[in-house]
Design a protein around this motif. Structure first.
Motif, PDB file in Angstrom:
ATOM      1  N   PHE A 220      -4.590   8.705   3.586  1.00  0.00           N
ATOM      2  CA  PHE A 220      -5.017   9.105   2.246  1.00  0.00           C
ATOM      3  C   PHE A 220      -6.406   8.554   1.944  1.00  0.00           C
ATOM      4  N   LEU A 221      -6.620   7.296   2.294  1.00  0.00           N
ATOM      5  CA  LEU A 221      -7.900   6.645   2.018  1.00  0.00           C
ATOM      6  C   LEU A 221      -9.027   7.254   2.853  1.00  0.00           C
TER       7      LEU A 221
ATOM      8  N   GLN B  82       0.534   6.510   5.997  1.00  0.00           N
ATOM      9  CA  GLN B  82       0.203   7.507   4.980  1.00  0.00           C
ATOM     10  C   GLN B  82      -0.900   7.012   4.038  1.00  0.00           C
ATOM     11  N   PHE B  83      -0.844   5.755   3.676  1.00  0.00           N
ATOM     12  CA  PHE B  83      -1.866   5.209   2.781  1.00  0.00           C
ATOM     13  C   PHE B  83      -3.230   5.234   3.458  1.00  0.00           C
TER      14      PHE B  83
ATOM     15  N   GLU C 132       0.833  -1.205   0.000  1.00  0.00           N
ATOM     16  CA  GLU C 132       0.000   0.000   0.000  1.00  0.00           C
ATOM     17  C   GLU C 132       0.864   1.251   0.000  1.00  0.00           C
ATOM     18  N   GLN C 133       1.915   1.238   0.813  1.00  0.00           N
ATOM     19  CA  GLN C 133       2.832   2.386   0.846  1.00  0.00           C
ATOM     20  C   GLN C 133       3.546   2.551  -0.485  1.00  0.00           C
TER      21      GLN C 133
ATOM     22  N   CYS D 260     -12.440   1.983  -0.808  1.00  0.00           N
ATOM     23  CA  CYS D 260     -12.007   2.253  -2.183  1.00  0.00           C
ATOM     24  C   CYS D 260     -13.166   2.833  -3.007  1.00  0.00           C
TER      25      CYS D 260
ATOM     26  N   LEU E  61       1.023   4.119  -2.931  1.00  0.00           N
ATOM     27  CA  LEU E  61       0.504   5.446  -2.602  1.00  0.00           C
ATOM     28  C   LEU E  61       0.962   6.547  -3.563  1.00  0.00           C
TER      29      LEU E  61
ATOM     30  N   GLN F   3      -1.580   9.029  -5.605  1.00  0.00           N
ATOM     31  CA  GLN F   3      -1.541  10.481  -5.431  1.00  0.00           C
ATOM     32  C   GLN F   3      -1.314  11.184  -6.769  1.00  0.00           C
TER      33      GLN F   3
END
Length: 471
Positions: free
Chosen positions: A233-234, A229-230, A125-126, A183, A129, A133
């Motif tokens: 973001f989600l 971070q992921f 996931e990282q 998602c 990302l 983005q």
């Protein structure tokens, strides 16, 4: 070349994606019944086309070889030939790329990267990302192309579909339904940043697909202060918010008849208006009526009050044996009113189609089986009947059992007979014979035909009259 790819997407790739479980399409589509044969033939065409594109790229006869090489990589990806796709992407990366081709290269590479990973974990996931983005920024910064009826925002669609049809389905495959919902919610957020169009697919997906266990995971994820971070973001770019989830968590437990947990979650819900009901969930009706009754003008209750009453009734059937029949009957009435046919279906659903019913969906969840099949309600009407000695009351319980059982007969569906209307007609006739000959009517007539309730039922129920008169 690009037009041929569009055609192959339509004939080959879209039908394959639609067969995969999970995710949510943001568009409607229709396929012929012979779609499998079309996909098979298109697959052969696609395989040959990949070779043509690659050879054309290396033939030195075209001015833009990188376009053909990236196209070959994308077509190989459509066939799930990821090793070939990677090889062609590596070759294209060494060519002279215009800004548009760089974008196309990036997009194809994201698709290949997601699909070659067996399991999406935190590390991946990282890794993913920055690409998400980048894609989000492309969607936000693009200037839509106006047409006669609507504006075309291609990167918005790409970002939306990557989340809702590619990444969401990968989470579905590994059982992470709460991330699948997020998602789809993130796709909502890019389609309509203000979330003002009234029907968010992420929220709708959550309400129709997540169990209490899944929604607990979703709530924990949304309220986690130490997300990576992921995760941030989600959560930040999403239509699904904490307040909506806490109310639905209560409803998810209500669907499972876990009233104590439902109450606990409803207490966490800040906006109590989301729990309000304007119909009586314990209304004892012989006719199915979904809308508010004239006598209910000004009536108000809520989901938490219903859960509290049901929890109290569960205790009363054990402690107040003398009135157990009445307590069971009230519980059964509440359970029936929670169904598609009930007077308070809003207890467990957020919208209701008038074209459903008398059929349990294919691959139905346990909740959907109850919602359309009234199984628990039937069981509790039977408990009420067995707990009482009042013959008229027992007749009422038996009549309500007949109403429930009527819903458990599967009516033939158009999807089962896509082009054979003659067979559909035969199946419909057989269904109606079973529908009218209710298995509980013989006992109702024989044992309770002299009771006051039987007379009431006979005068109100045309099915019972037809049964008695052998129509």
């Amino acid at each position: 070349a690009v037009r041929e790819i569009n055609k192959l997407e339509e004939k080959y790739f879209t039908p394959l994606l639609q067969k995969e479980k999970g995710g949510r399409s943001f568009y409607y589509y229709w396929n012929d019944e012979n779609i499998d044969s079309v996909v098979t033939e298109s697959g052969k065409e696609l395989k040959a086309f990949v070779g043509f594109l690659h050879e054309t790229s290396n033939s030195k006869k075209v001015k833009n070889p990188a376009l053909f090489e990236i196209a070959a990589a994308y077509c190989a990806y459509m066939m799930n030939d990821l090793s070939t796709a990677k090889k062609y992407l590596a070759a294209a990366d060494k060519m002279s790329l215009t800004p548009k081709l760089k974008d196309q290269w990036m997009l194809t590479n994201i698709l290949v990267t997601i699909n070659e990973k067996q399991n999406i974990d935190a590390a991946f996931e990282q890794q993913l990302l920055p690409s998400l983005q980048w894609l989000q920024q492309k969607a936000k910064s693009e200037k839509p192309e106006p047409t006669q009826f609507y504006d075309i925002a291609q990167w918005k669609k790409v970002y939306r579909d990557l989340l809702s049809e590619i990444l969401a389905k990968r989470y579905h495959k590994q059982g992470d339904l709460y991330k699948e919902a997020l998602c789809i919610g993130a796709a909502d957020a890019v389609v309509s940043p203000e979330l003002n169009y009234g029907f968010e697919r992420g929220i709708d997906f959550m309400r129709n697909n997540l169990s209490s266990k899944d929604v607990e995971q979703l709530y924990s994820f949304l309220t986690n202060k130490q997300l990576d971070q992921f995760g941030n973001f989600l959560v930040k770019n999403n239509s699904i918010k904490q307040s909506i989830v806490s109310e639905f968590a209560g409803t998810a437990y209500l669907r499972e008849y876990d009233y104590a947990n439902a109450i606990g979650w409803y207490k966490k819900t800040a906006d109590k208006k989301t729990m309000e009901l304007i119909t009586n969930p314990f209304a004892d009706l012989l006719y199915d009526q979904e809308e508010q009754l004239p006598a209910e003008k000004g009536f108000s209750t809520n989901k938490m009050a219903f859960a509290q009453t049901m929890l109290q009734l569960q205790k009363l059937v054990e402690t107040d044996k003398a009135n157990a029949g009445k307590h069971y009957y009230k519980m059964a009435t509440g359970l029936y009113n929670m169904t598609y046919y009930g007077h308070a279906w809003g207890l467990v659903q957020y919208s209701r189609s008038g074209s459903d019913g008398y059929a349990i969906p294919k691959d139905a969840t346990p909740f959907q089986k109850e919602y359309y099949g009234c199984y628990s309600a039937l069981g509790y009407f039977e408990k009420a009947m067995n707990a009482s000695t009042d013959k008229s009351f027992k007749a009422r319980c038996l009549f309500m059992m007949a109403k429930c059982s009527q819903k458990q007969l599967q009516r033939p569906q158009y999807s089962e007979y896509p082009s054979n209307w003659d067979q559909m007609e035969v199946a419909e006739k057989a269904y109606w014979l079973k529908f009218k000959y209710n298995k509980y009517f013989p006992q109702l007539v024989k044992e309770y035909g002299a009771t006051p309730f039987y007379k009431q039922a006979y005068n109100s129920c045309s099915y019972l009259r037809d049964f008695v008169e052998r129509k």
